[in-house]
Scaffold this active site. Structure first.
Site, mmCIF file in Angstrom:
data_model
loop_
_atom_site.group_PDB
_atom_site.id
_atom_site.type_symbol
_atom_site.label_atom_id
_atom_site.label_comp_id
_atom_site.label_asym_id
_atom_site.label_seq_id
_atom_site.Cartn_x
_atom_site.Cartn_y
_atom_site.Cartn_z
ATOM 1 N N GLU A 1 -2.313 5.295 2.735
ATOM 2 C CA GLU A 1 -2.281 3.802 1.972
ATOM 3 C C GLU A 1 -3.806 3.447 1.570
ATOM 4 O O GLU A 1 -3.694 2.649 0.624
ATOM 5 C CB GLU A 1 -1.855 2.754 3.214
ATOM 6 C CG GLU A 1 -0.280 3.342 3.643
ATOM 7 C CD GLU A 1 0.026 4.074 4.460
ATOM 8 O OE1 GLU A 1 1.119 4.313 4.821
ATOM 9 O OE2 GLU A 1 -0.924 5.115 5.178
ATOM 10 N N ASP B 1 0.893 -1.253 0.091
ATOM 11 C CA ASP B 1 0.010 0.144 0.204
ATOM 12 C C ASP B 1 0.809 1.212 0.167
ATOM 13 O O ASP B 1 0.453 2.389 0.368
ATOM 14 C CB ASP B 1 -0.994 0.022 1.284
ATOM 15 C CG ASP B 1 -0.204 -0.223 2.607
ATOM 16 O OD1 ASP B 1 0.991 0.001 2.483
ATOM 17 O OD2 ASP B 1 -0.907 -0.338 3.700
ATOM 18 N N HIS C 1 3.946 4.961 14.369
ATOM 19 C CA HIS C 1 4.688 5.919 13.559
ATOM 20 C C HIS C 1 3.886 6.361 12.371
ATOM 21 O O HIS C 1 4.303 7.231 11.470
ATOM 22 C CB HIS C 1 5.943 5.233 12.862
ATOM 23 C CG HIS C 1 5.594 3.904 12.009
ATOM 24 N ND1 HIS C 1 5.515 2.581 12.399
ATOM 25 C CD2 HIS C 1 5.306 4.003 10.592
ATOM 26 C CE1 HIS C 1 5.051 1.922 11.481
ATOM 27 N NE2 HIS C 1 4.740 2.609 10.507
ATOM 28 N N ARG D 1 1.290 8.492 9.926
ATOM 29 C CA ARG D 1 1.096 9.806 9.514
ATOM 30 C C ARG D 1 -0.320 10.444 10.329
ATOM 31 O O ARG D 1 -0.274 11.609 10.773
ATOM 32 C CB ARG D 1 0.918 10.114 8.032
ATOM 33 C CG ARG D 1 2.103 10.103 7.472
ATOM 34 C CD ARG D 1 2.082 10.417 5.729
ATOM 35 N NE ARG D 1 3.298 10.259 5.262
ATOM 36 C CZ ARG D 1 4.016 11.223 5.011
ATOM 37 N NH1 ARG D 1 3.762 12.475 5.251
ATOM 38 N NH2 ARG D 1 5.322 11.078 4.076
ATOM 39 N N HIS E 1 10.815 5.708 14.872
ATOM 40 C CA HIS E 1 10.743 6.015 13.632
ATOM 41 C C HIS E 1 11.611 7.334 13.808
ATOM 42 O O HIS E 1 11.292 8.226 14.485
ATOM 43 C CB HIS E 1 9.549 6.277 13.052
ATOM 44 C CG HIS E 1 9.582 6.231 11.386
ATOM 45 N ND1 HIS E 1 10.149 7.340 10.729
ATOM 46 C CD2 HIS E 1 9.283 5.123 10.414
ATOM 47 C CE1 HIS E 1 9.969 7.119 9.605
ATOM 48 N NE2 HIS E 1 9.789 6.052 9.201
ATOM 49 N N GLU F 1 -0.876 -8.501 -2.271
ATOM 50 C CA GLU F 1 -1.798 -8.084 -1.083
ATOM 51 C C GLU F 1 -2.923 -7.033 -1.446
ATOM 52 O O GLU F 1 -2.955 -6.274 -1.148
ATOM 53 C CB GLU F 1 -0.888 -7.413 -0.113
ATOM 54 C CG GLU F 1 -1.289 -7.286 1.273
ATOM 55 C CD GLU F 1 -0.375 -6.403 2.337
ATOM 56 O OE1 GLU F 1 0.007 -7.252 3.160
ATOM 57 O OE2 GLU F 1 -0.254 -5.448 1.964
#
Length: 351
Positions: A116, A80, A188, A190, A221, A102
């Site tokens: 994503e 993604d 982590h 967004r 991260h 996937e």
């Protein structure tokens, strides 16, 4: 993609080439080394703190140039990321058949996960082959009008990769008190930047402060939106270890060592249940509902009260813990890559 790359390399029906965009340079290189993969092309796209618009533009231009030079009969990409979306679009412009590994994961909310969900929707509109990990993912594609013959339920290649290394019982490489129960954290995404991540960190700190028999490991991260918050809210707390992101092999070791896992990662929602580890998902939505339905994953969101309540219950209630630590994996049996290659072998692809 490592299991698919290996399966293609071992099949005389294919001459495969590996293209790496290096959208995430550090994550990529250690996985390539682990699985013995050397890219034939490396676009080296990553820039510090890169914005999505600039990343997308660079990827599309670089991928188009690579496709023009290589002229492949077909292209495969997994997952993604922005790389996957731009690969599908670049192939569409050049009329090159594209296979999405996937495929079919959906939340129905373009803002969660961001970006994503949009990346998957776009790839799903452009793919010729949809390699869905589960029946639920297949059903999502059918509802969107994808032809049944174009969908193949294969399981997820992430389980192939996980099972190929789990027997090594890899070391974590970070000192953790062996007498303590380990809570492993990954946070982590967004959509969790800002106040949601602060809520998550406050919950982690509360769990560490009220459970002296618990150790928390948080591989942080490097994005400043994550690292700055984590260090400010957790850096001085006894019982919490902040470390740089773990390579794939030690991260598998950390999952195996963990008592429970708090994560906003998609892949962890698939991998941890296969290892018998309960997962509390730090997101409002998940595109992987099968593990939730199986009772081995729970959505708690980036919400302080829900994180603390559910984690504390897992720490205090052995029966509840056992109900989530059953080693149930609805995402595959370790043979997804072979099924994908078999599907492609059965198609005659025009050059």
């Amino acid at each position: 993609m490592a299991p698919v790359i290996q399966a293609l390399a071992g099949d005389p029906a294919f001459a495969s080439r590996v293209l790496a965009t290096a959208q995430h340079r550090q994550m990529l290189d250690q996985v390539l080394a682990l699985f013995g993969i050397r890219p034939d092309l490396d676009l080296d796209i990553m820039r510090p703190n890169q914005a999505l618009t600039a990343l997308t533009a660079r990827l599309l231009l670089a991928l188009d140039e690579a496709l023009g030079a290589e002229n492949p009969d077909l292209v495969l990409a997994q997952g993604d990321t922005t790389t996957v979306m731009t690969a599908a679009l670049a192939c569409f412009y050049r009329k090159i058949p594209f296979g999405h590994v996937e495929a079919g994961l959906r939340t129905g909310d373009l803002d969660n996960p961001f970006p994503e969900e949009m990346n998957r929707v776009v790839a799903g509109r452009l793919a010729r082959w949809h390699f869905a990990p589960t029946a639920s993912a297949r059903d999502n594609l059918l509802r969107e009008g994808v032809a049944p013959a174009a969908i193949h339920v294969t399981g997820n290649t992430v389980i192939d990769a996980l099972l190929s290394v789990a027997d090594r019982r890899p070391a974590i490489g970070v000192p953790i008190d062996p007498a303590k129960r380990l809570i492993l954290v990954t946070a982590h995404r967004r959509e969790n930047f800002g106040e949601p991540l602060r809520e998550i960190c406050r919950a982690i700190r509360r769990l560490a402060e009220t459970n002296p028999d618990v150790a928390v490991l948080y591989p942080v991260h490097p994005n400043p939106n994550v690292k700055g918050v984590a260090e400010a809210l957790l850096g001085d707390c006894p019982g919490i270890t902040l470390c740089p992101p773990l390579d794939y092999l030690p991260f598998v070791g950390a999952m195996q060592r963990a008592y429970l896992i708090l994560s906003d990662s998609g892949g962890v929602q698939e991998e941890a249940p296969a290892l018998g580890k309960p997962v509390l998902v730090l997101r409002q939505e998940t595109e992987r509902p099968e593990a939730v339905a199986a009772g081995v994953v729970k959505l708690v969101g980036p919400v302080y009260e829900r994180i603390v309540a559910q984690a504390q219950r897992l720490l205090d209630d052995p029966g509840y813990y056992s109900s989530m630590a059953r080693g149930v994996s609805p995402y595959g049996d370790g043979h997804a890559a072979g099924r994908i290659v078999a599907v492609l072998r059965g198609h005659r692809v025009a050059g």
